[in-house]
Scaffold this active site. Structure first.
Site, mmCIF file in Angstrom:
data_model
loop_
_atom_site.group_PDB
_atom_site.id
_atom_site.type_symbol
_atom_site.label_atom_id
_atom_site.label_comp_id
_atom_site.label_asym_id
_atom_site.label_seq_id
_atom_site.Cartn_x
_atom_site.Cartn_y
_atom_site.Cartn_z
ATOM 1 N N HIS A 129 1.309 1.663 -0.340
ATOM 2 C CA HIS A 129 -0.141 1.625 -0.077
ATOM 3 C C HIS A 129 -0.606 2.904 0.629
ATOM 4 O O HIS A 129 -1.725 3.359 0.407
ATOM 5 C CB HIS A 129 -0.488 0.443 0.834
ATOM 6 N N ASP A 158 8.764 -6.067 -2.669
ATOM 7 C CA ASP A 158 7.298 -6.138 -2.727
ATOM 8 C C ASP A 158 6.746 -4.768 -3.121
ATOM 9 O O ASP A 158 7.030 -3.771 -2.467
ATOM 10 C CB ASP A 158 6.727 -6.594 -1.381
ATOM 11 N N GLU A 211 12.854 -10.929 0.851
ATOM 12 C CA GLU A 211 11.839 -9.965 0.437
ATOM 13 C C GLU A 211 11.972 -8.643 1.194
ATOM 14 O O GLU A 211 12.061 -8.638 2.424
ATOM 15 C CB GLU A 211 10.425 -10.523 0.706
ATOM 16 N N THR A 243 4.225 -13.259 0.630
ATOM 17 C CA THR A 243 5.395 -13.574 -0.206
ATOM 18 C C THR A 243 6.201 -14.756 0.342
ATOM 19 O O THR A 243 6.405 -15.740 -0.374
ATOM 20 C CB THR A 243 6.265 -12.322 -0.433
ATOM 21 N N SER A 248 0.286 -10.101 -3.621
ATOM 22 C CA SER A 248 1.509 -10.837 -3.286
ATOM 23 C C SER A 248 1.340 -12.356 -3.207
ATOM 24 O O SER A 248 2.283 -13.082 -3.515
ATOM 25 C CB SER A 248 2.060 -10.334 -1.956
ATOM 26 N N ASP A 298 6.034 -2.141 -0.352
ATOM 27 C CA ASP A 298 4.605 -2.242 -0.675
ATOM 28 C C ASP A 298 3.759 -1.491 0.352
ATOM 29 O O ASP A 298 2.892 -0.701 -0.016
ATOM 30 C CB ASP A 298 4.219 -3.729 -0.714
ATOM 31 N N HIS A 352 -2.701 -2.003 -5.699
ATOM 32 C CA HIS A 352 -1.700 -2.395 -6.696
ATOM 33 C C HIS A 352 -2.112 -1.970 -8.096
ATOM 34 O O HIS A 352 -3.287 -1.740 -8.356
ATOM 35 C CB HIS A 352 -1.511 -3.924 -6.686
ATOM 36 N N ASP A 404 6.994 -8.350 -7.070
ATOM 37 C CA ASP A 404 5.806 -9.183 -7.279
ATOM 38 C C ASP A 404 4.704 -8.434 -8.025
ATOM 39 O O ASP A 404 3.930 -8.999 -8.770
ATOM 40 C CB ASP A 404 5.293 -9.761 -5.958
ATOM 41 N N HIS A 405 4.655 -7.107 -7.802
ATOM 42 C CA HIS A 405 3.679 -6.238 -8.479
ATOM 43 C C HIS A 405 4.058 -4.806 -8.164
ATOM 44 O O HIS A 405 4.915 -4.568 -7.301
ATOM 45 C CB HIS A 405 2.245 -6.506 -7.989
HETATM 46 ZN ZN ZN Z 1 0.271 -4.752 -1.363
#
Ligand code: ZN
Length: 454
Positions: free
Chosen positions: A273, A39, A264, A140, A87, A269, A418, A311-312
């Site tokens: 962040h 993620d 995952e 996710t 996500s 992620d 993101h 996912d990104h």
């Molecule tokens: Zn995120």
């Protein structure tokens, strides 16, 4: 040869040809699929972790070995309503092949429920599993089985998970399974752990319990919130992502019809962040160990398609060239990064809400082995980034601390949310030759569906 013999021979050749074609296409099908999602894991997250692994730890990454041995593509991920995704939409698009609205789970832009690859696999009698280091109710894993308009409806998602019959559900956020009077977050007073047991789940809450159980349906909830960052995991009772993957494969591979498993690494992620490069690297390394488990399984079970992607991208992460006074084009400072003592989560707890200059100096020395200047301490206290761009730097002091640290670590972040940076999509196994070129994340569904022969 008389005419009859010729006809018989001709038919024999045609029959053999058709038979060999069907055998070949059957051989190219996947009995099992393991989909692994980092993620927020953009190309820079992989690259920086690879630099750290090869130059600081003296080992290669298994994820890059799979790239070498298998097939690789670029992947974009725009949604029905945006070029930058999150996500929920990303998971839904990979699980269903349909472009959806940001933040929706298993629901199309028309508001109707979409059938996921996991649901299709289940209908065909395959075993299924969802594993994450984030919450099992988070976007996710939810995108593969739940159907809600908004990803924030986690109480509803927890209820759908318990009713889902998915064999393996491992992750955090137990609080969405417990009522408020049992320290949970459920407003309806339900205890879903009891409901899960009634539905045949074995409920486990520690690595030890998980390893011991032999249930065919296991609900593993290892933290009230998200599972801990890998950099802080030592001394906790939580399993690693690799251990969860190992257990999931042990149970799911007992099903003779095959399985679908999504794994995952959810906290890459979260770390990105809050601009925490130490936590990004350690959670990506933990993901790599889980990939090693899956890749070993794939090697001994070649009818398994292993797909790895993200996912990104999170953070707009980049390796920067300069320190304040050093030579030109120095690049990343891996040695300084190797001195990081814990996650920003732990660091922030020690800093508190309104830290004094002395406190900032002390905590930054403890976590990064860096003696900050008075100007840098002043900047951390005043947090000008948040004042100038409150939407891209809105997570407390994390943005300004990372901005100060960039002169030491030579790592830069463009945003604390993101970005639309294209991702890697790679894999190995039956039908993996479809993984090439410039793809969209909805293609992941099509590839998996075709690989299964559905
Ligand atoms: Zn995120």
């Amino acid at each position: 040869m008389d005419k009859v013999k010729k006809i018989i021979l001709f038919h024999l050749i045609v029959f053999t040809f058709i038979l060999s074609c069907s055998v070949l296409s059957f051989a190219a099908q996947a009995k099992n699929i393991i989909l692994m999602i980092g993620d927020g894991m953009g190309p820079a997250h992989i690259h920086i972790t690879w630099l750290y692994a090869t130059r600081q730890l003296g080992k290669n990454l298994v994820m890059t070995e799979v790239m070498d041995k298998g097939r690789t593509a670029y992947m974009i991920n725009d949604t029905a309503d945006s070029t930058v995704t999150e996500s929920a939409a990303a998971a839904t698009q990979m699980a269903t092949g349909v472009k959806v609205l940001a933040k929706s789970i298993g629901i199309g832009p028309d508001g109707k429920a979409l059938k996921t690859i996991l649901e299709m696999a289940k209908e065909k009698g395959k075993a299924t599993g969802l594993v994450t280091t984030s919450g099992i109710t988070d976007a996710t894993p939810a995108g593969f089985i739940a159907h809600v308009a908004q990803r924030s409806e986690e109480e509803k998602i927890a209820e759908q998970l318990v009713k889902s019959d998915v064999n393996i559900l491992f992750g955090g956020r137990k609080n969405f399974f417990l009522p408020e009077d049992e320290k949970g977050k459920r407003k309806d007073g339900k205890n879903l752990l009891n409901e899960a047991r009634e539905k045949g789940y074995v409920v486990v809450e520690t690595a030890e319990e998980m390893n011991k159980t032999q249930g065919q349906k296991i609900l593993g909830l290892f933290n009230m919130g998200n599972m801990v960052y890998e950099i802080d995991r030592k001394g906790s009772t939580e399993p690693s992502l690799a251990e969860m993957t190992q257990k999931a494969l042990e149970i799911l591979s007992q099903e003779k019809e095959g399985f679908f498993l999504m794994v995952e690494a959810g906290r890459i992620d979260h770390a990105a962040h809050v601009h925490d490069i130490g936590a990004v690297i350690w959670d990506t390394l933990a993901f790599d160990e889980a990939i090693e488990v899956a890749y070993e399984f794939q090697k001994t079970n070649p009818d398994t398609l292993l797909i790895i992607t993200a996912d990104h991208e999170t953070g707009g992460l980049a390796v920067l060239p300069y320190s304040l006074t050093g030579k030109e084009y120095e690049g990343i400072n891996l040695e300084a990064i190797s001195k990081i003592k814990g996650s920003s989560e732990k660091r922030n707890k020690e800093l508190g809400e309104d830290p004094s200059p002395e406190k900032i100096k002390e905590v930054m020395k403890k976590y990064y082995d860096i003696d900050l200047t008075e100007e840098q301490i002043k900047a951390i206290r005043e947090n000008p980034l948040k004042q100038l761009d409150p939407r891209h730097f809105h997570y407390g002091r994390n943005g300004i601390i990372a901005f100060v640290l960039r002169l030491y670590h030579r790592i830069g972040w463009a945003t604390d949310t993101h970005s639309a940076t294209p991702l890697f999509l790679w894999g190995i196994g039956p039908a993996s030759e479809k993984i090439k070129g410039w793809r969209h994340n909805t293609d992941v569904f099509l590839m998996m569906k075709e690989a299964y022969g559905f």
